[in-house]
Every structure is written in C-alpha cells, then in structure tokens.
Design an enzyme around this catalytic site. Structure first.
Site, PDB file in Angstrom:
ATOM      1  N   GLU A   2       0.831  -1.207   0.000  1.00  0.00           N
ATOM      2  CA  GLU A   2       0.000   0.000   0.000  1.00  0.00           C
ATOM      3  C   GLU A   2       0.864   1.255   0.000  1.00  0.00           C
ATOM      4  O   GLU A   2       2.006   1.223   0.454  1.00  0.00           O
ATOM      5  CB  GLU A   2      -0.899   0.011   1.252  1.00  0.00           C
ATOM      6  CG  GLU A   2      -2.360  -0.234   0.945  1.00  0.00           C
ATOM      7  CD  GLU A   2      -3.054   0.877   0.165  1.00  0.00           C
ATOM      8  OE1 GLU A   2      -2.392   1.584  -0.630  1.00  0.00           O
ATOM      9  OE2 GLU A   2      -4.266   1.051   0.343  1.00  0.00           O
ATOM     10  N   ASP A   9      -4.389   5.653   5.951  1.00  0.00           N
ATOM     11  CA  ASP A   9      -4.984   6.862   6.521  1.00  0.00           C
ATOM     12  C   ASP A   9      -6.061   6.420   7.518  1.00  0.00           C
ATOM     13  O   ASP A   9      -5.756   6.092   8.657  1.00  0.00           O
ATOM     14  CB  ASP A   9      -5.534   7.727   5.382  1.00  0.00           C
ATOM     15  CG  ASP A   9      -6.085   9.061   5.850  1.00  0.00           C
ATOM     16  OD1 ASP A   9      -5.986   9.356   7.043  1.00  0.00           O
ATOM     17  OD2 ASP A   9      -6.616   9.813   5.014  1.00  0.00           O
ATOM     18  N   LYS A  32      -0.199   7.452   8.293  1.00  0.00           N
ATOM     19  CA  LYS A  32      -0.561   8.776   8.815  1.00  0.00           C
ATOM     20  C   LYS A  32      -0.853   8.689  10.296  1.00  0.00           C
ATOM     21  O   LYS A  32      -1.511   7.752  10.749  1.00  0.00           O
ATOM     22  CB  LYS A  32      -1.824   9.274   8.099  1.00  0.00           C
ATOM     23  CG  LYS A  32      -1.546  10.360   7.121  1.00  0.00           C
ATOM     24  CD  LYS A  32      -2.831  10.996   6.660  1.00  0.00           C
ATOM     25  CE  LYS A  32      -2.628  11.540   5.266  1.00  0.00           C
ATOM     26  NZ  LYS A  32      -3.839  12.134   4.717  1.00  0.00           N
ATOM     27  N   PHE A  73      -2.560  16.460   3.992  1.00  0.00           N
ATOM     28  CA  PHE A  73      -2.697  15.843   2.677  1.00  0.00           C
ATOM     29  C   PHE A  73      -1.362  15.869   1.955  1.00  0.00           C
ATOM     30  O   PHE A  73      -0.793  16.924   1.704  1.00  0.00           O
ATOM     31  CB  PHE A  73      -3.781  16.522   1.844  1.00  0.00           C
ATOM     32  CG  PHE A  73      -4.218  15.622   0.736  1.00  0.00           C
ATOM     33  CD1 PHE A  73      -5.053  14.550   0.998  1.00  0.00           C
ATOM     34  CD2 PHE A  73      -3.725  15.786  -0.542  1.00  0.00           C
ATOM     35  CE1 PHE A  73      -5.416  13.659  -0.004  1.00  0.00           C
ATOM     36  CE2 PHE A  73      -4.086  14.900  -1.554  1.00  0.00           C
ATOM     37  CZ  PHE A  73      -4.928  13.844  -1.273  1.00  0.00           C
ATOM     38  N   ASP A 114      -1.470  11.017  -5.222  1.00  0.00           N
ATOM     39  CA  ASP A 114      -1.981  12.096  -6.074  1.00  0.00           C
ATOM     40  C   ASP A 114      -2.934  13.025  -5.338  1.00  0.00           C
ATOM     41  O   ASP A 114      -3.477  12.703  -4.277  1.00  0.00           O
ATOM     42  CB  ASP A 114      -2.752  11.496  -7.249  1.00  0.00           C
ATOM     43  CG  ASP A 114      -4.100  10.924  -6.799  1.00  0.00           C
ATOM     44  OD1 ASP A 114      -4.123  10.127  -5.851  1.00  0.00           O
ATOM     45  OD2 ASP A 114      -5.140  11.314  -7.370  1.00  0.00           O
ATOM     46  N   ARG A 160       1.623  12.555  -8.920  1.00  0.00           N
ATOM     47  CA  ARG A 160       2.102  11.185  -8.688  1.00  0.00           C
ATOM     48  C   ARG A 160       3.564  11.040  -9.093  1.00  0.00           C
ATOM     49  O   ARG A 160       4.294  10.226  -8.540  1.00  0.00           O
ATOM     50  CB  ARG A 160       1.293  10.179  -9.517  1.00  0.00           C
ATOM     51  CG  ARG A 160      -0.145   9.964  -9.054  1.00  0.00           C
ATOM     52  CD  ARG A 160      -0.697   8.717  -9.729  1.00  0.00           C
ATOM     53  NE  ARG A 160      -2.142   8.646  -9.711  1.00  0.00           N
ATOM     54  CZ  ARG A 160      -2.862   8.174  -8.684  1.00  0.00           C
ATOM     55  NH1 ARG A 160      -2.261   7.754  -7.598  1.00  0.00           N
ATOM     56  NH2 ARG A 160      -4.168   8.132  -8.755  1.00  0.00           N
TER      57      ARG A 160
HETATM   58  P1  IMP Z   1      -7.828   5.063   3.874  1.00  0.00           P
HETATM   59  O1  IMP Z   1      -8.904   4.120   3.461  1.00  0.00           O
HETATM   60  O2  IMP Z   1      -8.363   6.300   4.526  1.00  0.00           O
HETATM   61  O3  IMP Z   1      -6.745   4.417   4.713  1.00  0.00           O
HETATM   62  O4  IMP Z   1      -7.179   5.629   2.550  1.00  0.00           O
HETATM   63  C1  IMP Z   1      -6.248   4.920   1.842  1.00  0.00           C
HETATM   64  C2  IMP Z   1      -6.021   5.466   0.464  1.00  0.00           C
HETATM   65  O5  IMP Z   1      -6.386   6.855   0.354  1.00  0.00           O
HETATM   66  C3  IMP Z   1      -4.546   5.421   0.163  1.00  0.00           C
HETATM   67  O6  IMP Z   1      -4.214   4.193  -0.413  1.00  0.00           O
HETATM   68  C4  IMP Z   1      -4.355   6.592  -0.774  1.00  0.00           C
HETATM   69  O7  IMP Z   1      -4.570   6.171  -2.103  1.00  0.00           O
HETATM   70  C5  IMP Z   1      -5.426   7.586  -0.372  1.00  0.00           C
HETATM   71  N1  IMP Z   1      -4.875   8.631   0.530  1.00  0.00           N
HETATM   72  C6  IMP Z   1      -5.014   8.723   1.867  1.00  0.00           C
HETATM   73  N2  IMP Z   1      -4.376   9.793   2.355  1.00  0.00           N
HETATM   74  C7  IMP Z   1      -3.802  10.397   1.299  1.00  0.00           C
HETATM   75  C8  IMP Z   1      -2.970  11.574   1.157  1.00  0.00           C
HETATM   76  O8  IMP Z   1      -2.605  12.288   2.112  1.00  0.00           O
HETATM   77  N3  IMP Z   1      -2.589  11.873  -0.113  1.00  0.00           N
HETATM   78  C9  IMP Z   1      -2.955  11.137  -1.201  1.00  0.00           C
HETATM   79  N4  IMP Z   1      -3.701  10.032  -1.109  1.00  0.00           N
HETATM   80  C10 IMP Z   1      -4.127   9.671   0.132  1.00  0.00           C
HETATM   81 MG    MG Z   2      -4.011   3.732  -2.558  1.00  0.00          MG
END
Ligand code: IMP
Ligand code: MG
Length: 195
Positions: free
Chosen positions: A103, A107, A135, A156, A163, A169
């Site tokens: 991954e 987040d 994060k 962010f 991206d 990217r």
């Molecule tokens: P989660 O489900 O909130 O853990 O989000 C995971 C996905 O969200 C990651 O694999 C990223 O593709 C995208 N993502 C989460 N935070 C960021 C960020 O700060 N910048 C860009 N993409 C993010």
């Molecule tokens: Mg992702």
C-alpha cells in the site's frame, strides 16, 4: 508542480534507502518459504502504490510474483468515505500463496480493512501488509502492518505515487500539498477521487 508543495517530507534518496531496508527484511523473512517451494506474491493497490511496488520489488532478492488490484475508496475531496469498490480484480488465484499487500499510505485504514477481509476469504497461506506511509491520525482502523516505511503527519500529502486529483504522482519525493490547492478546488465544487 513543485511550487504547490508546502514542505518536502521525504526526499528521493531517503525513500530509496528505506525501501532497500524493507526489501532486505522481506527477503530475510520469506527466504525459508521460497526455499520450501512456496509461492510469494506482492499485491499492489493501484494506482497510488504502483511506484512503491516497482521499487520495492527490485529490492527483494527472491523469486516473487506480482499482481494488481484497483479499488476506489473515495467519494470526493481529500477524506476517505469508507465506501470501497473493486474496479479491477487480481488476475491470479492466490489460494495457498503467501501474499504481501503493498500500500502507499494508511490513513483511516478503511480501504485496507476491506481489502484484507476480501483477500483472506480466498484462502491464501498468509497475508502481510507493507505500507510506505502511515498517517498519524486519531481514528485509524486497527491494522497489523508488518512493514512500515515512514510515519507521516495528518495532512494531505502527494508525490511518489500519491496524487491529488490525479496529479503529482510523478514527483520523485513526498511532500505536503499546499492547502490552497485543494481548498480552491473544493470551492469550485470540484469532486475528485484521491485514491
Ligand atoms: P484510507 O482508506 O483512509 O486508509 O485511505 C487509503 C487510500 O487513500 C490510500 O491508499 C491513498 O490512495 C489515499 N490517501 C489517503 N491519504 C492520502 C494523502 O494524504 N494523499 C494522497 N492520497 C491519500
Ligand atoms: Mg491507494
């Protein structure tokens, strides 16, 4: 591109060094399994993790396989909605194989939680997770990541695969996106995916 970056968090060289360490750890941890004739596969989540996967794979000194999945985890803006959909499934059957999910960033953890449950139901020999970034957020699903590249602040961030609205990217480093960039887009009612 560079002018939209508020602060660089991880330089290209720093990322490369860390990936070399993770690759060495994976090589060590999976050597016995490969020796026994068991199969090891890296599964990357498109599109954010593609660049990390490409670099990491070349730092693992074992005969591994690679496959890709695409999932959409976002409604709009810069926060996870918790809604996950498989856009592209794996090409291979993973039954009996050792899976390492690659991954880009953890987040809320909602995407990975869903994905791990889904992959576990296919009967792999084992599943581990390697994430380049984690994060530091308060609400994060409990997920066991065996390998973590770096902890990063709850802002962010973009670059090295990550991206905002499909851009940044290809930045070779990872940095915090100037909030003005997405605030402006939000005000314009610009609903974008950020996975
Ligand atoms: P989660 O489900 O909130 O853990 O989000 C995971 C996905 O969200 C990651 O694999 C990223 O593709 C995208 N993502 C989460 N935070 C960021 C960020 O700060 N910048 C860009 N993409 C993010
Ligand atoms: Mg992702």
């Amino acid at each position: 591109m560079h002018k939209d970056i508020q602060e660089i968090l991880f330089e290209e060289k720093t990322i490369a060094c860390r990936i070399e360490e993770i690759g060495a750890a994976i090589t060590q941890d999976y050597a016995d399994m490969v020796e026994r004739g068991e199969r090891v596969m890296l599964v990357s989540v498109l599109r954010g993790a593609a660049i990390f996967m490409a670099d990491l794979a070349r730092r693992i000194d074992l005969p591994i396989e690679m496959d890709y999945m695409a999932i959409s985890s976002y409604g709009n803006g810069t926060k996870s909605s918790g809604v996950v959909r498989i856009l592209k499934d794996l090409t291979s059957d993973i039954k009996g194989q050792h899976i390492i999910v690659v991954e880009d960033i953890l987040d809320s953890g909602l995407t990975l939680k869903y994905l791990l449950k889904n992959l576990a139901s296919r009967g792999p020999a084992s599943i581990e997770v390697v994430t380049l970034l984690r994060k530091e957020t308060l609400q994060q699903a409990k997920i066991d990541c065996k390998y973590i590249g770096f902890e990063c602040p709850d802002q962010f961030i973009v670059g090295y695969g990550l991206d905002y609205a499909e851009r940044y990217r290809n930045l070779p480093y990872i940095g915090i996106l100037e909030p003005g960039v997405y605030h402006q887009a939000d005000q314009l009612g610009d609903a974008r995916r950020v996975d």
